[in-house]
Design an enzyme around this catalytic site. Sequence first.
Site, short mmCIF file in Angstrom:
data_model
loop_
_atom_site.label_atom_id
_atom_site.label_comp_id
_atom_site.label_asym_id
_atom_site.label_seq_id
_atom_site.Cartn_x
_atom_site.Cartn_y
_atom_site.Cartn_z
N LYS A 287 159.39 11.00 80.89
CA LYS A 287 159.74 12.41 80.69
C LYS A 287 159.73 12.76 79.20
O LYS A 287 159.41 13.89 78.82
CB LYS A 287 161.09 12.74 81.32
CG LYS A 287 160.96 13.25 82.76
CD LYS A 287 160.74 12.18 83.79
CE LYS A 287 159.43 12.15 84.48
NZ LYS A 287 159.27 11.01 85.41
N GLY B 185 170.05 -13.69 87.76
CA GLY B 185 170.99 -13.91 88.86
C GLY B 185 170.30 -14.46 90.10
O GLY B 185 169.18 -14.08 90.43
N GLY C 132 144.61 5.31 91.25
CA GLY C 132 145.75 5.81 92.01
C GLY C 132 146.20 7.18 91.53
O GLY C 132 146.78 7.28 90.45
N GLU D 232 141.09 7.72 93.34
CA GLU D 232 142.07 7.62 94.41
C GLU D 232 141.37 7.14 95.68
O GLU D 232 140.38 7.72 96.12
CB GLU D 232 142.73 9.00 94.63
CG GLU D 232 143.51 9.18 95.90
CD GLU D 232 144.69 8.21 96.06
OE1 GLU D 232 145.48 8.07 95.12
OE2 GLU D 232 144.77 7.58 97.14
N VAL E 29 149.06 1.92 91.53
CA VAL E 29 148.76 1.99 92.97
C VAL E 29 150.01 1.71 93.80
O VAL E 29 149.92 1.31 94.96
CB VAL E 29 147.63 1.00 93.34
CG1 VAL E 29 146.32 1.41 92.67
CG2 VAL E 29 148.00 -0.43 92.95
N GLY E 30 151.17 1.92 93.22
CA GLY E 30 152.42 1.71 93.93
C GLY E 30 153.22 0.57 93.33
O GLY E 30 152.76 -0.12 92.41
N HIS F 54 168.30 38.17 88.35
CA HIS F 54 166.98 38.68 87.97
C HIS F 54 166.93 38.84 86.47
O HIS F 54 167.88 39.34 85.87
CB HIS F 54 166.74 40.04 88.65
CG HIS F 54 165.46 40.68 88.21
ND1 HIS F 54 164.24 40.26 88.70
CD2 HIS F 54 165.20 41.67 87.31
CE1 HIS F 54 163.27 40.98 88.13
NE2 HIS F 54 163.83 41.84 87.28
#
Length: 483
Positions: free
Chosen positions: A58, A122, A191, A214, A281-282, A455
């Site tokens: 972002k 862990g 992708g 894609e 692609v994920g 508005h």
Amino acid sequence: MSEKYDVIVIGSGPAGYVAAIRAAQLGLKTACVEKWSDDKGKVVNGGTCLNVGCIPSKALLDSSHRYHDAHDGFENHGISTGELSIDVPAMIQRKEKIVAQMSGGITGLFKANKVASIFGYGKLLAGKKVEVTDKDGNVTVYDADNVVIATGSVPINIPVASVNPEENTIIVDSTGALEFQEVPKRLGIIGAGVIGLELGSVWARLGSEVVCLEAMDTFLAMMDQQIAKETKKIFTKQGLDIRLSSMVTGSEVKGNEVEVTFNDKEGNEQKETFDKLIVCVGRRPFTQGLFSDDAGVQLDERGFVKVDDNCATDVAGVWAVGDVVRGPMLAHKGSEEGVVVAERIAGQKAMMNYDTIPNVIYTHPEVASVGKTEEQLKAEGVEVNIGTFPFLAIGRAVAADSQDGMVKMIADAKTDRILGCHIVGPSASDLVQQIVIAMEFGSTAEDIGMTVFGHPTFSEAVKEAALSVHGHAIHMPNRKKRK
Ligand code: FAD
Ligand code: NAD
């Protein structure tokens, strides 16, 4: 003897750190184990989201949007800037500063809430013991009454375009694509999903020629297809070259470039050369080295930790949340699961509504949705009424040069309850949240239509789409029916 905790969370991404903080707030003695460290060997909290996901992407989307606006959008407002330039390393440094600030914030929240932050890898052993191995190979075993697995996900690697971050900065995954030090002239993306569109937009706005390959013949197949078609039109107008039905069959790095071979829509072999190639692609759940053979936790056929509706695994007192379990791989979904699990551990009856999880693509305009699509409802045989409203008839959107897109509202034909809302347009991420709340309260389209909206706001498109469900929209261009 090693220390005993009420709750040990493994993984400090948005699912894990939120679970840990909520558990500590409820008076439970809590620790959070994290394996990620910086170059100084200090633990890095925040997981994928804060470090290489939501937040850095972002930050770059924001920087690149400002540049693009200054480049293409200011003239219309009578603003001239003279010669524009982009300092990519400075932009990347700004992103890194934001990441460090946010990650440090989690460490601060841990301190404030008395969550013990344990650095190391862990592993869950039988009997709710957690073995932690630090960087130097030192092993400590902790006891816990409850263990929460929150180990997240990692990008899927495909053999036809294998990413090796150690050796190669030409074929990269999403993490590598947040690190480019200059704008690639030609950028290939495998992708055209969420990451492909967000990161493709970043670099396209800065001047890259972007081609998205894609495999599917449908764009954003999981989304409402009316909105997906509108979105594709807008992105294509922006210059993203989205090629559907394109199956990549190989790639070869040649010097500073990569040649990608793929079969096009007609099945013909094609070749394209790029300066950089992003493979997105994920993602897949990450459980490597997480369980001893006798830990008892089951995985499903796709490798996700198997849990019930309340995120409990097959082992009493062992829970799992976030990307490592079924459901959408979204930060807010994981965080909410973290809260539910912490509260259940504390004896409360918390639960989560999976039907109202918002989904957003942070392009410009944004794409956002909640609830079911028209296609899903048709397949389920549910009778619906649908209202749509375009942003070009919203005064605020026209004033802001943001008239691309529309709101689509879907309501049950019998009860008028809102079943889904799908938006492509300005501030879609915030607009959809209004309908998330409305759906949580079981609102009808009429309820939204009767609500007073300020508005001029973008949100008037939401009200008008709700009114349009019954043919009552006031500012509807090309009205077909009125009731
Ligand atoms: P993660 O964030 O993956 O955290 C898991 C943590 O566990 C990691 O820190 C890892 O080091 C640690 N870990 C793993 N195994 C062990 C172990 N054995 N021992 C100790 N520690 C371990 N989602 C959104 O909702 N909005 C967005 O805008 C968004 N943008 C994204 C952009 C990109 C580029 C990417 C890649 C993802 C984005 N996502 C976004 C998805 C979001 O990042 C994930 O859904 C979210 O991070 C999942 O949270 P998690 O806590 O389940 O796992
Ligand atoms: P994705 O599932 O959104 O998209 C992957 C795309 O790649 C799909 O369209 C798929 O059809 C295509 N694909 C798969 N194999 C292919 C192949 N061999 N060749 C060409 N195309 C192929 O996945 P992603 O973009 O990698 O993102 C991963 C996850 O991260 C997402 O599911 C999402 O949950 C999360 N994420 C969320 C956000 C957000 O909320 N804004 C942003 C980024 C990532």
